[in-house]
Design an enzyme around this catalytic site. Structure first.
Site, PDB file in Angstrom:
ATOM      1  N   SER A 129      -1.438  -1.393   5.857  1.00 48.35           N
ATOM      2  CA  SER A 129      -0.124  -1.154   5.271  1.00 48.35           C
ATOM      3  C   SER A 129       0.827  -2.282   5.704  1.00 48.35           C
ATOM      4  CB  SER A 129       0.368   0.240   5.682  1.00 48.35           C
ATOM      5  OG  SER A 129       1.454   0.644   4.893  1.00 48.35           O
ATOM      6  N   ASP A 293      -5.442   5.843  -2.853  1.00 49.04           N
ATOM      7  CA  ASP A 293      -4.144   5.440  -2.288  1.00 49.04           C
ATOM      8  C   ASP A 293      -3.170   5.172  -3.429  1.00 49.04           C
ATOM      9  OD1 ASP A 293      -1.998   4.228  -1.019  1.00 49.04           O
ATOM     10  OD2 ASP A 293      -3.215   2.791   0.096  1.00 49.04           O
ATOM     11  N   HIS A 327      -3.385   6.848   1.173  1.00 56.79           N
ATOM     12  CA  HIS A 327      -2.952   5.765   2.060  1.00 56.79           C
ATOM     13  C   HIS A 327      -3.325   6.049   3.518  1.00 56.79           C
ATOM     14  CE1 HIS A 327      -0.640   2.147   2.720  1.00 56.79           C
ATOM     15  NE2 HIS A 327       0.157   2.738   3.578  1.00 56.79           N
TER      16      HIS A 327
END
Lengths: 347, 347
Positions: A129, A293, A327
């Site tokens: 991320s 995600d 995610h």
């Protein structure tokens, strides 16, 4: 955890926005032993709400980093700092007098930490991320300093939906009456309601719809049809509602609202390929995403990989891993994912 | 707009939760002329934040309802009430003393309005999102009263993600210090911050990611890299952020927080097929969804259609319409969608 002052009044950190910042202190943890030729360094960049404690029983990435793990602390020397702007030991905002930050500023501090430790090159830099975004910036800012980059569910440019979700969260914090224009510490309060809203919303976006369906019972609570008291009826009752309340409550104990504002905002303007980049042909990257995600989905990783190739990086390996956990997958024990990282870093 | 008291102390509305409610007043609008044999009635059910004004220059569904539109007011007599629990003329909550509601209660009131108007049967009942849920409940509660049902992006059972998103929104309202346990009117204030958070979040879920990308410039605001004032840096700057602020501001002028709480909550427990249903073989339904809708996507409509077929409805037509505008599509001028409705109601 160790701490070091990397910039001071005599040598301030010059930020992307033009302002200078000093002192800049960084908290960091290391795992494993640096070898004699300093060639076994792994640098871990944490995401939005992480900290220096990547490994160990309480570590946020113990699936990835530890003895025998893909980032093997038996053979590697792992460095993980808390980010500039964070709230777990490194210098971060305590009011809105703190200057705006950029991903590039975080990387400048990472590199200063490395220099402080007497290390010239990093064998592997890894992050998920926003952690991946820092490594992407690093590949651009200091070609050749990172040999192998592992970018997990990262982005090189947020979508309008990404921007929108972060705005909703930030605005809830800014609007909390206990925010006091950022001076809440002086008032002895914290904008916990706004920060809790931000965290609840974030958790919805960290999971996928099918992952949520699998994780939580959808059945209505027992006796629900007969609830005749509106205050009770409106309160948390379903499993997923209780989960979000739990996540918000534990988050408030460990995170700060100003850090949340600053570290979400730095992602919005991140667009490192905009002006064209020249990368090191001796470096490689693994660009990995998860099929469920929807915060930074595979289309983001495709763009990251394309930009790295266009910039001339030596090798770019793309992987899309199936996982229902959205995610959040990058923090979880998803064997195919961990195996892909292990394979890449061993190559 | 007209108003009528449908339930009073002598004849209260008995709710699904067991409590009674009186008086129940309903505000409604009609369009077109009722024909002699009362066979041209179209009943419009609005969604979460709608009102009775479905048609006309300021109508929320003027793409669908009006002269020459798919619901043609030149030939039909259209009835659109504000929902029980709403805040645009019909009886709704002014404190948490107001009882919990269910979708079935809304339908009971619709049917009472119809009886008041001396109408036995409805040729077409149409609604999108929560409007479609009401019509689904109506098909179950009064088989045969609705001949043709048009259910647009409706759901027969929310997903855990749906529940979670609504919880985040509700909790922001409940946590607003100006909510005062629901008694905000007595304090002369309104929980506008919480309601604005709810609306911003809702708008993100009403559009799709590609729709947002198409609608909003993603480019960073001019001079953004040099912004050195954090208060400005954190505030709305990108197009999509300004859009959300605009939507929140206009919403606060027209909607009430208690209505928002109640009308979102009634969707959570909606599960009309749970116990098995027996439907009228003389009725038909169009079940339509949009391919980019992620609030109530096609999988919800597939479940609605399957339940209607299993219950023995005479005919179930399924349509999936391509549109980049997500859940919002049902309110927009999407020609393929409007044509599908026109075709169905003309059959």
């Amino acid at each position: 955890m160790q701490r070091v002052v990397l910039f001071d009044e005599d040598d301030p950190l010059v930020l992307a926005c033009g302002r200078s910042l000093a002192p800049v202190e960084v908290a960091y943890a290391t795992y494993g032993t640096l070898d004699a030729d300093r060639s076994n360094v792994v640098f871990v960049c944490h995401a939005l709400t992480g900290d220096a404690e990547a490994s160990g029983p309480r570590g946020w990435w113990s699936t990835m980093v530890g003895p025998g793990r893909p980032i093997d602390t038996d053979t590697s020397f792992v460095i993980c700092p808390n980010l500039l702007g964070g709230c777990a030991g490194s210098t971060g905002p305590s009011s809105l007098d703190f200057p705006p930050l950029a991903i590039a500023d975080l990387v400048t501090v990472h590199r200063a930490l490395l220099a402080h430790l007497g290390i010239a090159r990093v064998r592997t830099a890894i992050g998920g991320s926003m952690g991946g975004m820092q490594i992407l910036q690093w590949l651009i800012d200091a070609p050749g300093q990172v040999r192998d980059a592992v970018l997990v569910c990262a982005s090189s440019r947020l979508s309008a939906q990404n921007l929108a979700l972060s705005h909703v969260a930030r605005r809830a914090i800014l609007d909390d009456p206990d925010f006091h224009g950022g001076d809440y510490a002086a008032f002895g309060v914290r904008p916990d309601r706004g920060l809790a809203t931000a965290r609840r919303l974030a958790h919805v976006t960290y999971l996928s719809e099918p992952g949520m369906a699998e994780k939580f019972s959808r059945a209505e609570p027992a006796g629900w049809a007969d609830v005749d008291d509106a205050a009770r009826w409106l309160g948390p009752a379903y499993d997923v509602e209780r989960y979000l309340e739990h996540q918000a409550a534990i988050f408030l104990k460990r995170f700060d609202a100003l850090s949340y504002l600053y570290l979400t905002r730095i992602m919005d303007a991140f667009d490192p390929f905009a002006g064209g980049v020249v990368l090191d042909p001796g470096s490689r990257a693994l660009v990995l995403s998860f099929d469920s995600d929807w915060r930074f989905g595979t289309e983001h990783s495709v763009a990251v990989a394309a930009g790295l190739r266009a910039g001339g990086l030596g090798e770019v390996v793309e992987e899309v891993v199936a996982s229902p956990w959205g995610h959040d997958s990058f923090l979880l024990d998803v064997p195919e994912y961990l195996e892909a990282v292990r394979r890449f870093v061993a190559a």
